[in-house]
Design an enzyme around this catalytic site. Structure first.
Site, PDB file in Angstrom:
ATOM      1  N   ASP A 107      55.650  39.413  32.969  1.00 55.29           N
ATOM      2  CA  ASP A 107      55.643  40.807  32.519  1.00 55.29           C
ATOM      3  C   ASP A 107      54.953  41.692  33.540  1.00 55.29           C
ATOM      4  O   ASP A 107      55.213  42.891  33.615  1.00 55.29           O
ATOM      5  CB  ASP A 107      54.927  40.933  31.174  1.00 55.29           C
ATOM      6  CG  ASP A 107      55.806  40.526  30.001  1.00 55.29           C
ATOM      7  OD1 ASP A 107      56.997  40.239  30.221  1.00 55.29           O
ATOM      8  OD2 ASP A 107      55.293  40.500  28.867  1.00 55.29           O
ATOM      9  N   ALA A 151      37.929  44.693  31.264  1.00 53.71           N
ATOM     10  CA  ALA A 151      38.891  45.621  30.659  1.00 53.71           C
ATOM     11  C   ALA A 151      40.249  44.939  30.508  1.00 53.71           C
ATOM     12  O   ALA A 151      40.359  43.912  29.848  1.00 53.71           O
ATOM     13  CB  ALA A 151      38.968  46.895  31.505  1.00 53.71           C
ATOM     14  N   ASP A 156      34.723  55.085  28.248  1.00 58.03           N
ATOM     15  CA  ASP A 156      35.001  54.477  29.542  1.00 58.03           C
ATOM     16  C   ASP A 156      36.135  55.196  30.280  1.00 58.03           C
ATOM     17  O   ASP A 156      36.096  55.327  31.508  1.00 58.03           O
ATOM     18  CB  ASP A 156      35.357  53.006  29.366  1.00 58.03           C
ATOM     19  CG  ASP A 156      34.133  52.167  29.004  1.00 58.03           C
ATOM     20  OD1 ASP A 156      33.004  52.612  29.262  1.00 58.03           O
ATOM     21  OD2 ASP A 156      34.326  51.063  28.467  1.00 58.03           O
TER      22      ASP A 156
END
Length: 255
Positions: A144, A156, A44
């Protein structure tokens, strides 16, 4: 799918390079810059590189997996390639365009096929203000980081950050926080693909943040604007029995 010339490109791994040599010895091929169809051999990550490489030419890309996950790839087989290419189904993707402005006044533009993510650079949490189509939707998010994902990229990094999987034709993007601290219960939002999202970094000197569009990283950003660029068409080809839309749906039912 009709085409007159094919080119092969491959990742640097031994498996991908060996596959390209075997295919080039078996099928007629041309230089990638003269082809009207490209076969990409790798995973990918290499598919993303290939899409970026040929984004200006708008030629279809048919991937075959010689990497690890291969979510955007078809299975690898040497035989019957021309027949597979002739039967392949086209999926059109539109990338995200990121405009990042740094604390030093520099402006950087980049495209993202999967997602644009903002990430803290130090031990301290990032503090972000989120504007959508000019309206402040979240005055301060301590986290974060955060990402805006395309449907193709929703399986993903977005999925790893507990974001939703999005069917390709849904016409939406996923706004997903990464380890949010305040507001603690906010888990993100689904936005229309027409939305323009602006992330403002609060206390940028104390809490530096980087922005990443696929593999383009910009350090010490002050503001990042992201929108879908529908003027760019990215054509991926898939075998009918293993098309991307089906994979995205099937991914939602995996144990």
């Amino acid at each position: 799918m009709t085409f007159s010339s094919v080119a092969f490109v491959a990742a640097e791994s031994d498996a991908a390079q060996a596959a390209m040599r075997r295919l080039e010895s078996r099928y007629d091929h041309v230089d990638p810059d003269r082809a009207d169809l490209v076969v990409a051999l790798g995973g990918d990550g290499f598919m993303l590189e290939t899409l970026h490489r040929f984004v200006g030419r708008r030629i279809p890309i048919y991937g075959m997996n010689r990497g690890t996950v291969g979510f955007l790839m078809n299975s690898f087989r040497e035989h019957g390639l021309i027949e597979r290419l002739s039967r392949a189904q086209k999926v059109i993707l539109h990338p995200l365009r990121m405009i990042a402005r740094t604390s030093q006044g520099e402006q950087v533009e980049a495209l993202a096929m999967n997602e644009v993510s903002l990430l803290r650079e130090t031990r301290q949490a990032a503090k972000l203000r989120i504007r959508i189509d000019g309206k402040v939707r979240l005055d301060e998010l301590a986290c974060d980081g955060i990402l805006l994902s395309t449907p193709a990229g929703s399986t993903a990094y977005n999925l790893s950050a507990h974001g939703p999987i999005i069917p390709l034709g849904a016409g939406i993007t996923a706004l997903t926080p990464i380890s949010p601290f305040r507001p603690r219960r906010w888990r993100g939002a689904l936005l229309p693909h027409t939305a323009t999202v602006i992330f403002e970094v609060r206390e940028a000197a104390k809490r530096p943040v980087s922005a990443v569009a696929d593999y383009t990283e910009v350090r010490d950003v002050a503001e990042v604007e992201v929108r879908e660029d529908r003027s760019i068409d990215l054509a991926l080809l898939f075998d009918p029995e293993h098309n991307l839309e089906e994979r995205i749906i099937a991914e939602q039912f995996l144990p």
